[in-house]
Design an enzyme around this catalytic site. Structure first.
Site, PDB file in Angstrom:
ATOM      1  N   HIS A 270       0.874  -1.220  -0.061  1.00 28.55           N
ATOM      2  CA  HIS A 270      -0.078   0.161   0.106  1.00 28.55           C
ATOM      3  C   HIS A 270       1.027   1.319  -0.021  1.00 28.55           C
ATOM      4  O   HIS A 270       1.741   1.264  -1.038  1.00 28.55           O
ATOM      5  CB  HIS A 270      -0.993  -0.003   1.158  1.00 28.55           C
ATOM      6  CG  HIS A 270      -1.946   0.849   1.272  1.00 28.55           C
ATOM      7  ND1 HIS A 270      -2.631   1.569   0.127  1.00 28.55           N
ATOM      8  CD2 HIS A 270      -2.770   1.316   2.081  1.00 28.55           C
ATOM      9  CE1 HIS A 270      -3.403   2.451   0.581  1.00 28.55           C
ATOM     10  NE2 HIS A 270      -3.929   2.263   1.643  1.00 28.55           N
ATOM     11  N   ARG A 325      -3.434  10.069 -11.171  1.00 32.90           N
ATOM     12  CA  ARG A 325      -2.630  10.646 -10.080  1.00 32.90           C
ATOM     13  C   ARG A 325      -1.117  10.771 -10.431  1.00 32.90           C
ATOM     14  O   ARG A 325      -0.273  11.360 -10.025  1.00 32.90           O
ATOM     15  CB  ARG A 325      -2.988  10.181  -8.679  1.00 32.90           C
ATOM     16  CG  ARG A 325      -4.211   9.882  -8.255  1.00 32.90           C
ATOM     17  CD  ARG A 325      -4.284   9.265  -7.051  1.00 32.90           C
ATOM     18  NE  ARG A 325      -4.202   7.897  -7.263  1.00 32.90           N
ATOM     19  CZ  ARG A 325      -4.191   6.878  -6.194  1.00 32.90           C
ATOM     20  NH1 ARG A 325      -4.439   7.172  -5.025  1.00 32.90           N
ATOM     21  NH2 ARG A 325      -3.756   5.829  -6.559  1.00 32.90           N
TER      22      ARG A 325
HETATM   23  N1  AMX Z   1       5.079  -6.605 -10.347  1.00 28.85           N
HETATM   24  C1  AMX Z   1       5.186  -7.866 -10.335  1.00 28.85           C
HETATM   25  N2  AMX Z   1       4.027  -8.546 -10.118  1.00 28.85           N
HETATM   26  C2  AMX Z   1       2.944  -8.009  -9.902  1.00 28.85           C
HETATM   27  C3  AMX Z   1       2.634  -6.433  -9.989  1.00 28.85           C
HETATM   28  C4  AMX Z   1       3.551  -5.806 -10.067  1.00 28.85           C
HETATM   29  N3  AMX Z   1       3.972  -4.555 -10.070  1.00 28.85           N
HETATM   30  N4  AMX Z   1       1.566  -6.258  -9.759  1.00 28.85           N
HETATM   31  C5  AMX Z   1       0.661  -7.377  -9.618  1.00 28.85           C
HETATM   32  N5  AMX Z   1       1.461  -8.260  -9.660  1.00 28.85           N
HETATM   33  C6  AMX Z   1       0.997  -9.946  -9.767  1.00 28.85           C
HETATM   34  C7  AMX Z   1       0.774 -10.025  -8.261  1.00 28.85           C
HETATM   35  O1  AMX Z   1       1.670 -10.238  -7.190  1.00 28.85           O
HETATM   36  C8  AMX Z   1       0.027 -11.264  -8.317  1.00 28.85           C
HETATM   37  O2  AMX Z   1       0.973 -12.333  -8.351  1.00 28.85           O
HETATM   38  P1  AMX Z   1       0.457 -13.730  -7.653  1.00 28.85           P
HETATM   39  O3  AMX Z   1      -0.653 -14.220  -8.278  1.00 28.85           O
HETATM   40  O4  AMX Z   1       1.764 -14.768  -7.783  1.00 28.85           O
HETATM   41  O5  AMX Z   1       0.190 -13.372  -6.222  1.00 28.85           O
HETATM   42  C9  AMX Z   1      -0.649 -11.221  -9.803  1.00 28.85           C
HETATM   43  O6  AMX Z   1       0.168 -10.126 -10.500  1.00 28.85           O
HETATM   44  C10 AMX Z   1      -2.008 -10.622  -9.901  1.00 28.85           C
HETATM   45  O7  AMX Z   1      -2.248  -9.409  -9.002  1.00 28.85           O
HETATM   46  P2  AMX Z   1      -3.490  -8.455  -9.417  1.00 28.85           P
HETATM   47  O8  AMX Z   1      -4.625  -8.966  -9.290  1.00 28.85           O
HETATM   48  O9  AMX Z   1      -3.044  -7.643 -10.590  1.00 28.85           O
HETATM   49  O10 AMX Z   1      -2.913  -7.267  -8.284  1.00 28.85           O
HETATM   50  P3  AMX Z   1      -3.378  -7.334  -6.914  1.00 28.85           P
HETATM   51  O11 AMX Z   1      -4.825  -6.789  -6.841  1.00 28.85           O
HETATM   52  O12 AMX Z   1      -3.605  -8.684  -6.086  1.00 28.85           O
HETATM   53  O13 AMX Z   1      -2.564  -6.377  -6.219  1.00 28.85           O
HETATM   54  C11 AMX Z   1      -1.135  -4.116  -5.919  1.00 28.85           C
HETATM   55  C12 AMX Z   1      -2.580  -4.778  -6.281  1.00 28.85           C
HETATM   56  C13 AMX Z   1      -0.999  -2.850  -6.258  1.00 28.85           C
HETATM   57  C14 AMX Z   1      -0.778  -4.666  -4.481  1.00 28.85           C
HETATM   58  C15 AMX Z   1       0.070  -5.246  -6.912  1.00 28.85           C
HETATM   59  O14 AMX Z   1      -0.221  -4.827  -8.297  1.00 28.85           O
HETATM   60  C16 AMX Z   1       1.482  -4.765  -6.396  1.00 28.85           C
HETATM   61  O15 AMX Z   1       1.917  -5.598  -5.780  1.00 28.85           O
HETATM   62  N6  AMX Z   1       2.139  -3.723  -7.206  1.00 28.85           N
HETATM   63  C17 AMX Z   1       3.326  -3.348  -6.651  1.00 28.85           C
HETATM   64  C18 AMX Z   1       3.233  -2.579  -5.554  1.00 28.85           C
HETATM   65  C19 AMX Z   1       2.631  -1.203  -5.639  1.00 28.85           C
HETATM   66  O16 AMX Z   1       2.756  -0.501  -6.419  1.00 28.85           O
HETATM   67  N7  AMX Z   1       1.706  -1.038  -4.636  1.00 28.85           N
HETATM   68  C20 AMX Z   1       1.120   0.472  -4.535  1.00 28.85           C
HETATM   69  C21 AMX Z   1      -0.493   0.529  -4.681  1.00 28.85           C
HETATM   70  C22 AMX Z   1      -1.008   1.795  -4.579  1.00 28.85           C
HETATM   71  C23 AMX Z   1      -1.046   2.265  -3.216  1.00 28.85           C
HETATM   72  O17 AMX Z   1      -1.592   1.683  -2.342  1.00 28.85           O
HETATM   73  N8  AMX Z   1      -0.076   3.011  -2.789  1.00 28.85           N
END
Ligand code: AMX
Length: 433
Positions: A270, A325
Site C-alpha cells: 500500500h 494521479r
Molecule cells: N510486479 C510484479 N507482479 C505484480 C505486480 C507488479 N507490479 N502487480 C501485480 N503483480 C502480480 C501479483 O503479485 C499477483 O501475483 P500472484 O498471483 O503470484 O500473487 C498477480 O500479479 C495478480 O495480481 P493483481 O490481481 O494484478 O494485483 P492485486 O490486486 O493482487 O494487487 C497491488 C495490487 C497494487 C498490490 C499489486 O499490483 C502490486 O503488488 N504492485 C506493486 C506494489 C505497489 O505498487 N503498490 C502500491 C499500490 C498503490 C498504493 O496503495 N499506494
C-alpha cells in the site's frame, strides 16, 4: 465553523435520502460474492458506500464527481501558484462542492487557529528508539493525541447519536491542523540532526509543511499541495481507508481510527510502495551508473520479477489504466525539471515496465499507480530520505479518511461486522452447487 454549518445544512436531506433508500429498497441485491473473492482479498465485493470519491477502473479517481484535471483547474489557489489550497480540497471532500476562495481560506484559517502542537507530542516522538520507522513515529503521534478527543469525552457525557458527527469534525480539524508540523518535525529530527524550522503563520497549510521541511526551492510548496491533493482519498475499500472506517465504526474517535489507517498505509503493498519505488529506481541507477538504456532497464525489470518480487509502483487492485494521479505528477516533473536524471529514469520505466508486466502476464494491470513517480519528484527537491515518503502520504490520507468517518457518523453508519465462514462450509456449498 464554516464546515460545520455547511454539513449541518445538508444533513436532513442526506439522512432522509439514506433512510428512504434502505426502507424502500433495502432488499435489492447489488452484487454477489464467490469463493475466489472470499480467498482473494474481497476484490470487487460491493460492501461499502462513500460519496466522497469513486475510482473508475479505466478513468481513475473522481473526488465528489470531479476528475483530477478538473480539480486542479477549479479549486482556489494561492496567487501565482499552480496547485490549489488544501483547505479548499478539504471543503470539497466534506461539503461536496467547489469552494470559493473565501471558503477555502476559511478552512485554512480554522487550521491555523488549531495548529499548535502540544509539547507532549514532540516528547513522545523523541522518546522512541532512534531506528523507529518514521511512519511508526507518525502513527504514534496521532494516537497519543487521543487523550484530547472531544468525541471521546462527549460520548462519555452521553451525547445523542445524531450529534456524533460534530465532535468527529472538531477532532478531525484539530488533528489535521497539527499534521504538517508533526510530519516536518519527524523529518527534521530523523534526518536533519533535530534542527527544527518554526512554523510560518503567514503560509497556507501545504506551503507551511514545505517551509518547515526546509526545502529552499519555492516550487516545492506547489508540489506539496499537489501531493496532498492527489493522495487524499481513493474511495473506501483500500487498506488505509477501510482500516480507518472499520475502527471508527466501533465509535473509536478519529485519533484511534486514523492511527490504525496509518498502520495499514505502512504496508509495502500500500503506502510504503512509494518508498520502495524510489528504492527500486535508485537500484537501477546505481547498477548502471546513471540512466540505463531501455534494454538494460528491461533486463533489470525481468531480474526483479524472476527473483519473485513485484515492481513497485505498477499494478493496481482496481485501476486498469495509467493512474491519473501518476499523470498529474508526471506532468509536474515534465514542466519543471524534464532533464532531472531520476525523473528521466522514472519516465523510461513508464515506457518499458508495462510491456514487461504484460509479457509476464500475471498483473491484471501493467500500468503505473500513484507511487511510480512521486518519489522521483521529492528526490529532485532534495527530500531523498525515502522512508519518509509514507509519512507525507499519511498526512494527505488523513484528509480523506477523516472526511469519510465524519460522514459515516452523520449518516449513522453502524459498527462493521462482516460474516465469516469456515473452509468446510465453503467446501460443502461448493459440493452442493
Ligand atoms: N510486479 C510484479 N507482479 C505484480 C505486480 C507488479 N507490479 N502487480 C501485480 N503483480 C502480480 C501479483 O503479485 C499477483 O501475483 P500472484 O498471483 O503470484 O500473487 C498477480 O500479479 C495478480 O495480481 P493483481 O490481481 O494484478 O494485483 P492485486 O490486486 O493482487 O494487487 C497491488 C495490487 C497494487 C498490490 C499489486 O499490483 C502490486 O503488488 N504492485 C506493486 C506494489 C505497489 O505498487 N503498490 C502500491 C499500490 C498503490 C498504493 O496503495 N499506494
Amino acid at each position: 465553523m464554516l464546515l460545520k454549518e455547511k454539513i449541518q445544512a445538508q444533513l436532513p436531506e442526506w439522512r432522509e435520502r439514506v433512510r428512504k433508500l434502505v426502507k424502500e429498497h433495502g432488499d435489492i441485491k447489488v452484487g454477489e460474492v464467490n469463493i475466489s473473492q472470499i480467498y482473494g482479498g474481497m476484490r470487487d465485493v460491493r460492501g461499502l458506500v462513500t460519496d466522497i470519491s469513486y475510482v473508475d477502473p479505466n478513468e481513475g479517481i473522481r473526488f465528489r464527481g470531479y476528475t483530477i484535471p478538473e480539480l486542479l483547474e477549479k479549486l482556489p489557489k494561492p496567487e501565482g501558484s499552480e496547485s490549489p489550497y488544501v483547505g479548499g480540497l478539504y471543503y470539497l471532500l466534506l461539503v461536496g462542492s467547489i469552494p470559493t476562495l473565501e471558503e477555502a481560506l476559511a478552512v485554512e484559517e480554522e487550521w491555523k487557529a488549531r495548529s499548535e502542537v502540544p509539547q507532549y507530542v514532540f516528547d513522545v516522538i523523541r522518546a522512541l528508539p532512534e531506528d523507529v520507522h518514521p511512519v511508526t513515529m507518525f502513527s504514534t503521534a496521532v494516537l497519543v493525541m487521543q487523550r484530547e478527543s472531544v468525541f471521546a469525552s462527549r460520548y462519555h457525557e452521553g451525547m445523542k447519536k445524531d450529534e456524533y458527527w460534530d465532535p468527529m469534525l472538531e477532532d478531525s480539524m484539530t488533528l489535521i491542523a497539527r499534521l504538517p508540523e508533526i510530519a516536518a518535525f519527524i523529518y527534521r529530527l530523523k534526518y536533519k540532526g533535530g534542527e527544527l524550522i518554526p512554523s510560518n503563520p503567514e503560509l497556507d497549510w501545504g506551503s507551511n509543511f514545505a517551509h518547515m521541511m526546509g526545502v529552499p526551492d519555492l516550487m516545492y510548496r506547489d508540489l506539496s499541495r499537489l501531493y496532498f491533493l492527489l493522495h487524499s482519498d481513493h474511495e473506501s475499500g483500500n487498506v488505509s481507508a477501510h482500516a480507518t472506517h472499520l475502527v471508527a465504526s466501533s465509535l473509536s474517535d478519529i485519533y484511534y481510527s486514523a492511527s490504525a489507517g496509518m498502520n495499514g498505509l505502512a504496508g509495502p503493498l500500500h503506502g510504503l510502495a512509494n518508498q520502495e519505488c524510489l528504492g527500486w529506481l535508485l537500484g537501477v541507477y546505481d547498477q548502471y551508473h546513471g540512466v540505463p538504456s531501455k534494454d538494460e532497464l528491461k533486463s533489470y525489470a525481468w531480474d526483479t520479477l524472476k527473483s519473485g518480487q513485484v515492481i513497485p509502483g505498477y499494478g493496481h487492485a482496481v485501476l486498469r489504466k495509467t493512474d491519473p494521479r501518476f499523470t498529474a505528477q508526471y506532468e509536474f516533473g515534465l514542466k519543471h525539471f524534464p532533464e532531472d536524471d531520476i525523473f528521466k529514469l522514472a519516465t523510461m520505466v513508464y515506457d518499458v515496465v508495462p510491456g514487461v508486466l504484460t509479457e509476464q502476464g500475471k498483473a491484471k494491470s501493467p500500468w503505473p499507480n500513484v507511487d511510480a513517480i512521486s518519489g522521483a519528484l521529492q528526490y529532485h527537491y532534495g527530500v531523498t530520505e525515502f522512508d519518509f515518503y509514507t509519512v507525507m502520504f499519511g498526512v494527505s490520507r488523513i484528509l480523506g479518511v477523516s472526511a469519510n468517518v465524519i460522514w459515516d457518523r452523520a449518516l449513522g453508519q453502524p459498527i462493521e461486522r462482516a460474516k465469516s465462514l469456515t473452509t468446510a462450509m465453503l467446501e460443502e456449498i461448493a459440493a452442493k452447487a
